[in-house]
Motif scaffolding. Structure first.
Motif, PDB file in Angstrom:
ATOM      1  N   GLN A   1       0.828  -1.194   0.000  1.00 19.14           N
ATOM      2  CA  GLN A   1       0.000   0.000   0.000  1.00 19.14           C
ATOM      3  C   GLN A   1       0.881   1.270   0.000  1.00 19.14           C
ATOM      4  O   GLN A   1       0.648   2.205  -0.758  1.00 19.14           O
ATOM      5  CB  GLN A   1      -0.842  -0.019   1.271  1.00 19.14           C
ATOM      6  CG  GLN A   1      -2.190   0.602   1.137  1.00 19.14           C
ATOM      7  CD  GLN A   1      -3.009   0.369   2.413  1.00 19.14           C
ATOM      8  OE1 GLN A   1      -2.506  -0.070   3.443  1.00 19.14           O
ATOM      9  NE2 GLN A   1      -4.288   0.661   2.322  1.00 19.14           N
ATOM     10  N   LEU A   2       1.879   1.207   0.859  1.00 13.75           N
ATOM     11  CA  LEU A   2       2.818   2.320   0.981  1.00 13.75           C
ATOM     12  C   LEU A   2       3.576   2.549  -0.341  1.00 13.75           C
ATOM     13  O   LEU A   2       3.725   3.685  -0.803  1.00 13.75           O
ATOM     14  CB  LEU A   2       3.794   1.986   2.105  1.00 13.75           C
ATOM     15  CG  LEU A   2       4.732   3.076   2.566  1.00 13.75           C
ATOM     16  CD1 LEU A   2       4.842   3.048   4.084  1.00 13.75           C
ATOM     17  CD2 LEU A   2       6.110   2.858   1.983  1.00 13.75           C
ATOM     18  N   ARG A   3       3.959   1.444  -0.923  1.00 16.51           N
ATOM     19  CA  ARG A   3       4.702   1.501  -2.186  1.00 16.51           C
ATOM     20  C   ARG A   3       3.845   2.140  -3.281  1.00 16.51           C
ATOM     21  O   ARG A   3       4.314   2.993  -4.045  1.00 16.51           O
ATOM     22  CB  ARG A   3       5.095   0.072  -2.563  1.00 16.51           C
ATOM     23  CG  ARG A   3       6.031  -0.038  -3.734  1.00 16.51           C
ATOM     24  CD  ARG A   3       6.385  -1.494  -3.921  1.00 16.51           C
ATOM     25  NE  ARG A   3       7.263  -1.696  -5.041  1.00 16.51           N
ATOM     26  CZ  ARG A   3       7.814  -2.852  -5.337  1.00 16.51           C
ATOM     27  NH1 ARG A   3       7.579  -3.910  -4.581  1.00 16.51           N
ATOM     28  NH2 ARG A   3       8.597  -2.960  -6.378  1.00 16.51           N
TER      29      ARG A   3
ATOM     30  N   LYS B   1       1.323   4.118  -2.957  1.00 18.78           N
ATOM     31  CA  LYS B   1       1.085   5.536  -2.702  1.00 18.78           C
ATOM     32  C   LYS B   1       2.277   6.387  -3.140  1.00 18.78           C
ATOM     33  O   LYS B   1       2.122   7.423  -3.763  1.00 18.78           O
ATOM     34  CB  LYS B   1       0.836   5.751  -1.200  1.00 18.78           C
ATOM     35  CG  LYS B   1      -0.600   5.536  -0.811  1.00 18.78           C
ATOM     36  CD  LYS B   1      -0.868   6.087   0.559  1.00 18.78           C
ATOM     37  CE  LYS B   1      -2.355   5.928   0.829  1.00 18.78           C
ATOM     38  NZ  LYS B   1      -2.730   6.520   2.100  1.00 18.78           N
ATOM     39  N   LEU B   2       3.454   5.892  -2.792  1.00 18.72           N
ATOM     40  CA  LEU B   2       4.655   6.668  -3.116  1.00 18.72           C
ATOM     41  C   LEU B   2       4.925   6.688  -4.617  1.00 18.72           C
ATOM     42  O   LEU B   2       5.423   7.669  -5.145  1.00 18.72           O
ATOM     43  CB  LEU B   2       5.875   6.109  -2.366  1.00 18.72           C
ATOM     44  CG  LEU B   2       5.907   6.418  -0.879  1.00 18.72           C
ATOM     45  CD1 LEU B   2       7.093   5.763  -0.220  1.00 18.72           C
ATOM     46  CD2 LEU B   2       5.966   7.929  -0.639  1.00 18.72           C
ATOM     47  N   GLN B   3       4.604   5.604  -5.272  1.00 19.38           N
ATOM     48  CA  GLN B   3       4.851   5.563  -6.719  1.00 19.38           C
ATOM     49  C   GLN B   3       3.910   6.503  -7.463  1.00 19.38           C
ATOM     50  O   GLN B   3       4.242   6.974  -8.550  1.00 19.38           O
ATOM     51  CB  GLN B   3       4.748   4.135  -7.237  1.00 19.38           C
ATOM     52  CG  GLN B   3       6.039   3.372  -6.950  1.00 19.38           C
ATOM     53  CD  GLN B   3       6.023   1.945  -7.389  1.00 19.38           C
ATOM     54  OE1 GLN B   3       4.981   1.406  -7.757  1.00 19.38           O
ATOM     55  NE2 GLN B   3       7.180   1.305  -7.335  1.00 19.38           N
TER      56      GLN B   3
ATOM     57  N   ARG C   1       8.307  13.015 -11.229  1.00 19.40           N
ATOM     58  CA  ARG C   1       8.442  11.577 -10.989  1.00 19.40           C
ATOM     59  C   ARG C   1       9.774  11.269 -10.290  1.00 19.40           C
ATOM     60  O   ARG C   1       9.833  10.492  -9.344  1.00 19.40           O
ATOM     61  CB  ARG C   1       8.340  10.836 -12.328  1.00 19.40           C
ATOM     62  CG  ARG C   1       8.740   9.379 -12.300  1.00 19.40           C
ATOM     63  CD  ARG C   1       7.564   8.532 -11.885  1.00 19.40           C
ATOM     64  NE  ARG C   1       7.925   7.112 -11.786  1.00 19.40           N
ATOM     65  CZ  ARG C   1       8.294   6.525 -10.652  1.00 19.40           C
ATOM     66  NH1 ARG C   1       8.402   7.220  -9.528  1.00 19.40           N
ATOM     67  NH2 ARG C   1       8.558   5.235 -10.626  1.00 19.40           N
TER      68      ARG C   1
ATOM     69  N   ARG D   1      12.552  10.392  -1.359  1.00 18.33           N
ATOM     70  CA  ARG D   1      12.507   9.205  -0.473  1.00 18.33           C
ATOM     71  C   ARG D   1      13.889   8.889   0.089  1.00 18.33           C
ATOM     72  O   ARG D   1      14.014   8.303   1.157  1.00 18.33           O
ATOM     73  CB  ARG D   1      12.004   7.990  -1.259  1.00 18.33           C
ATOM     74  CG  ARG D   1      10.576   8.140  -1.724  1.00 18.33           C
ATOM     75  CD  ARG D   1      10.001   6.831  -2.200  1.00 18.33           C
ATOM     76  NE  ARG D   1      10.901   5.954  -2.892  1.00 18.33           N
ATOM     77  CZ  ARG D   1      10.734   5.548  -4.151  1.00 18.33           C
ATOM     78  NH1 ARG D   1       9.715   5.990  -4.867  1.00 18.33           N
ATOM     79  NH2 ARG D   1      11.587   4.708  -4.694  1.00 18.33           N
TER      80      ARG D   1
ATOM     81  N   PHE E   1       1.925  -1.903   9.664  1.00 16.34           N
ATOM     82  CA  PHE E   1       1.520  -0.515   9.461  1.00 16.34           C
ATOM     83  C   PHE E   1      -0.011  -0.466   9.309  1.00 16.34           C
ATOM     84  O   PHE E   1      -0.532  -0.450   8.218  1.00 16.34           O
ATOM     85  CB  PHE E   1       2.137   0.057   8.185  1.00 16.34           C
ATOM     86  CG  PHE E   1       3.621   0.140   8.183  1.00 16.34           C
ATOM     87  CD1 PHE E   1       4.288   0.523   7.045  1.00 16.34           C
ATOM     88  CD2 PHE E   1       4.373  -0.151   9.311  1.00 16.34           C
ATOM     89  CE1 PHE E   1       5.658   0.619   7.018  1.00 16.34           C
ATOM     90  CE2 PHE E   1       5.734  -0.060   9.299  1.00 16.34           C
ATOM     91  CZ  PHE E   1       6.395   0.317   8.141  1.00 16.34           C
TER      92      PHE E   1
ATOM     93  N   VAL F   1      -1.287   2.956   7.648  1.00 15.70           N
ATOM     94  CA  VAL F   1      -0.692   3.482   6.420  1.00 15.70           C
ATOM     95  C   VAL F   1      -1.766   4.052   5.500  1.00 15.70           C
ATOM     96  O   VAL F   1      -1.576   5.101   4.859  1.00 15.70           O
ATOM     97  CB  VAL F   1       0.117   2.380   5.699  1.00 15.70           C
ATOM     98  CG1 VAL F   1       0.442   2.775   4.274  1.00 15.70           C
ATOM     99  CG2 VAL F   1       1.384   2.104   6.463  1.00 15.70           C
TER     100      VAL F   1
ATOM    101  N   ALA G   1       0.663  10.597   0.711  1.00 14.83           N
ATOM    102  CA  ALA G   1       2.026  10.365   0.203  1.00 14.83           C
ATOM    103  C   ALA G   1       2.999  11.380   0.793  1.00 14.83           C
ATOM    104  O   ALA G   1       4.136  11.041   1.136  1.00 14.83           O
ATOM    105  CB  ALA G   1       2.022  10.446  -1.315  1.00 14.83           C
TER     106      ALA G   1
ATOM    107  N   ILE H   1       3.915  10.316   4.213  1.00 11.89           N
ATOM    108  CA  ILE H   1       4.855   9.173   4.200  1.00 11.89           C
ATOM    109  C   ILE H   1       6.265   9.666   3.859  1.00 11.89           C
ATOM    110  O   ILE H   1       7.245   9.269   4.504  1.00 11.89           O
ATOM    111  CB  ILE H   1       4.389   8.088   3.205  1.00 11.89           C
ATOM    112  CG1 ILE H   1       3.031   7.534   3.648  1.00 11.89           C
ATOM    113  CG2 ILE H   1       5.416   6.960   3.112  1.00 11.89           C
ATOM    114  CD1 ILE H   1       2.331   6.684   2.602  1.00 11.89           C
ATOM    115  N   ILE H   2       6.336  10.526   2.851  1.00 17.13           N
ATOM    116  CA  ILE H   2       7.658  11.084   2.488  1.00 17.13           C
ATOM    117  C   ILE H   2       8.255  11.808   3.701  1.00 17.13           C
ATOM    118  O   ILE H   2       9.441  11.655   4.015  1.00 17.13           O
ATOM    119  CB  ILE H   2       7.515  12.085   1.312  1.00 17.13           C
ATOM    120  CG1 ILE H   2       7.126  11.371   0.013  1.00 17.13           C
ATOM    121  CG2 ILE H   2       8.788  12.916   1.127  1.00 17.13           C
ATOM    122  CD1 ILE H   2       8.248  10.779  -0.781  1.00 17.13           C
TER     123      ILE H   2
ATOM    124  N   VAL I   1      11.760  -1.963   0.319  1.00 19.89           N
ATOM    125  CA  VAL I   1      10.289  -1.852   0.217  1.00 19.89           C
ATOM    126  C   VAL I   1       9.870  -1.247  -1.118  1.00 19.89           C
ATOM    127  O   VAL I   1       8.941  -1.728  -1.769  1.00 19.89           O
ATOM    128  CB  VAL I   1       9.730  -1.019   1.395  1.00 19.89           C
ATOM    129  CG1 VAL I   1       8.227  -0.837   1.267  1.00 19.89           C
ATOM    130  CG2 VAL I   1      10.074  -1.681   2.708  1.00 19.89           C
ATOM    131  N   LEU I   2      10.587  -0.201  -1.541  1.00 20.22           N
ATOM    132  CA  LEU I   2      10.112   0.532  -2.715  1.00 20.22           C
ATOM    133  C   LEU I   2      10.770   0.087  -4.025  1.00 20.22           C
ATOM    134  O   LEU I   2      10.136   0.115  -5.064  1.00 20.22           O
ATOM    135  CB  LEU I   2      10.310   2.028  -2.497  1.00 20.22           C
ATOM    136  CG  LEU I   2       9.605   2.538  -1.223  1.00 20.22           C
ATOM    137  CD1 LEU I   2      10.017   3.937  -0.882  1.00 20.22           C
ATOM    138  CD2 LEU I   2       8.087   2.454  -1.384  1.00 20.22           C
TER     139      LEU I   2
END
Lengths: 444, 184
Positions: free
Chosen positions: A8-10, A12-14, B27, B34, B106, B109, B114, B117-118, B136-137
């Motif tokens: 979910q976090l991924r 959102k950030l993407q 982008r 991050r 989490f 979350v 966003a 989170i950042i 994770v990312l």
């Protein structure tokens, strides 16, 4: 395997897109407009190259010295000695002074004179040895002897000439003058001066012969004032520190014609370390701590060039430039903070393998009031740890004066400036060092 | 369209460079944010990354390659390089995995934006942040992370573990603050 929340976090950030700012492109344009960076050799290769050049020079000098020594031996064993023996035999056995003995004597005088000023001497024509005695005497008396005499009168620094040896040389030159005159007059008596002892012979062969180079060894010690500008949490700070007896060690210098020299050496030094925003400092910030100083105990290997600016019998002035290669062995840091604890916080020794050396209470001047209005002495903790950087190097500029103490020994005093090249590259500060060294030099 | 921009960039045309920059700015800035502690640091990394892009774009195979993926990879690598450079200056503490307690998931979350989170990621230490991002990312494995950052796999795992724990703590703090705000 990511969990649902992580996925979910991924996601959102993407999907996140921060807004465009014109300032970013302006900075980008500035970067693109700047001249492309020249690729500069890293300090490591530069330092190693300097070390190799210095090492090669010293080795070359040793080799040249040995070779030169052999040459002197040959000359001593062959020509002058055989010439003397031959000459003495002729004097004893052939009172009529045969042409052979004349030739030998001429060749001996040629040796002596040309060795007195090798750079100025004109090679003699072999025909002089047999027939043209008039032009030979003229040549001897006008060119070589006058040059040699002038050199003696000037007290040239090209070769160390003591009063005793200078007197002997003058005597030799007078005899040679008389000898060259005697060639013009066949009936005149031969000169009386003949080197009879080994000491005199050595004097003729070696003392008056100028060396185009010489090697000297020195030991020195000094002090250092360090001006360190650095940043902690983006705040620019300035630290000025002084080190007594900051370095001590041996120097070796190879000098060519008393004008230009190459030097290297090995010194044990106490160098100022870059003050930095370390994690240790951050952690100690909770204890109102501040880093007071950081020092490296290091080996210095300076390599560089020395140029003589003024040469005299009593004093010489010179300039030096080079690179100090610094190999850091141990780093000692001194932190001061206000604490009620008699020992430092428990976490301190875990950071960077730091080892607590000592704790000292600071003077009353440094005392500060705690929030509870109780006066607590600040304490300084001296830590020892592995160095942050194993190697760095410095640009080295200095000018000094040597006071000559006798024929070979001199005492020098040398102020210097050192710019730490390694820290210049980093964004968090620059280290300038001003040093003053004194030392003793022995010339071989 | 991309091909025209690429050709222009290969020829060093400033207009083409600007168009490429504007197109991928948001982008890629999100990626850099991050890995950094603030927006200024992120834009520095971003520009370093674009500088590499402009200098090496002639090498890009624009017939078959994916430009966005190529730029993305450059940005991630530049961010990691930046972290490694910073690592030399700062001593980064590595934690012992054994001393850690297990963290919860989490749960909240979904409630965070966003930007939030950042903001939370930027509050992590560089070591935690980098490992967290990479695992994770970017979907990298611990071995790859360990190789890229020149740390042990155990350190990578423990840093990730601790990063998650720290994130959770920060999230709780943030929600507590928000709740307090609502209550007042």
């Amino acid at each position: 395997m990511l969990s649902k929340e992580e996925q979910q976090l991924r996601d959102k950030l993407q999907a996140y897109r921060p807004p465009f700012e014109a300032g970013d492109w302006a900075a980008m344009e500035q970067m693109l407009d700047a001249k492309p960076k020249r690729r500069i050799l890293g300090w490591w290769p530069l330092g190693i190259a300097a070390l190799l050049v210095g090492g090669t020079s010293v080795l070359g000098a040793t080799w040249a010295m040995n070779k030169h020594g052999q040459g002197e031996q040959l000359m001593q064993n062959n020509r002058p000695i055989s010439t003397r023996l031959h000459y003495e035999n002729n004097l004893q056995n052939d009172k009529s002074a045969s042409s052979a003995s004349e030739n030998d004597a001429i060749s001996a005088s040629n040796n002596i004179i040309s060795s007195n000023n090798s750079s100025a001497a004109v090679p003699l024509n072999p025909s002089f040895h047999s027939n043209n005695s008039t032009s030979l005497s003229k040549h001897l008396s006008t060119t070589n002897i006058s040059t040699a005499t002038n050199q003696y009168n000037r007290g040239s620094s090209a070769a160390p000439v003591t009063t005793k040896s200078a007197t002997a040389i003058q005597e030799i030159l007078q005899n040679l003058n008389a000898f060259s005159t005697s060639i013009d007059e066949p009936n005149a008596e031969l000169p009386t001066y003949i080197p009879t002892t080994a000491k005199e012979e050595n004097l003729l062969i070696t003392s008056v012969q100028p060396k185009p180079w010489h090697l000297s060894l020195g030991a020195d010690f000094g002090t250092l004032v360090n001006i360190n500008s650095y940043r902690v949490n983006d705040v620019k700070k300035l630290a000025i520190r002084n080190f007594l007896l900051s370095d001590a060690g041996l120097n070796v210098q190879l000098t060519f014609k008393n004008k230009v020299g190459l030097f290297s050496g090995l010194k044990y030094a106490k160098r100022p370390a870059q003050l930095r925003d370390s994690l240790l400092l951050n952690q100690l910030a909770g204890h109102k701590a501040k880093e007071k100083a950081g020092d490296y105990l290091a080996l210095n290997i300076p390599v560089g060039v020395c140029v003589a600016l003024y040469n005299d019998k009593v004093v010489s002035v010179y300039g030096k430039a080079g690179i100090n290669n610094i190999i850091n062995l141990v780093q000692e840091s001194h932190y001061q903070w206000v604490t009620e604890e008699s020992t430092p916080p428990a976490n301190i020794a875990k950071i960077g393998n730091a080892q607590l050396l000592a704790t000292t209470d600071n003077t009353a001047v440094d005392q500060v009031s705690s929030p509870g209005s109780r006066v607590i002495s600040p304490k300084t903790f001296h830590l020892r740890k592995a160095p942050d950087t194993r190697y760095n190097c410095e640009l080295f500029l200095s000018a000094g004066a040597s006071i000559h103490m006798g024929k070979r020994c001199s005492v020098n005093i040398e102020p210097s400036y050192m710019l730490n090249l390694s820290t210049v590259k980093k964004s968090n500060g620059t280290s300038h060092n001003f040093g003053l060294n004194t030392g003793i030099i022995y010339a071989f | 369209m991309d091909q025209d921009i690429i050709r222009g960039c290969v020829n060093g045309e400033r207009l083409a460079q600007k168009r490429l920059y504007e197109k991928y700015h948001s982008r890629m800035l999100a990626v850099c944010m991050r890995y950094s502690s603030c927006r200024d640091e992120a834009s520095t990394i971003l520009n370093e990354g674009f500088y590499k892009v402009f200098n090496n774009i002639a090498r890009f195979d624009f017939e078959n390659g994916n430009l966005e993926a190529w730029i993305y990879r450059i940005m991630v690598n530049t961010s990691i390089d930046h972290y490694r450079h910073e690592l030399k200056i700062r001593q980064t503490k590595e934690f012992d995995a054994n001393s850690m307690h297990k963290t919860d998931h989490f749960d909240i979350v979904a409630e965070l934006s966003a930007e939030d989170i950042i903001d939370l990621i930027q509050q992590l230490t560089p070591a935690y942040r980098t490992v967290f991002n990479m695992y994770v990312l970017e979907g990298m494995q611990h071995k790859e992370i360990a190789d890229a950052l020149k740390i042990s796999e155990g350190t990578s795992k423990s840093n990730l573990f601790k990063a998650k724990a720290k994130m959770q703590e920060l999230v709780k703090q943030k929600f507590a603050l928000n709740y307090k705000g609502y209550a007042e």
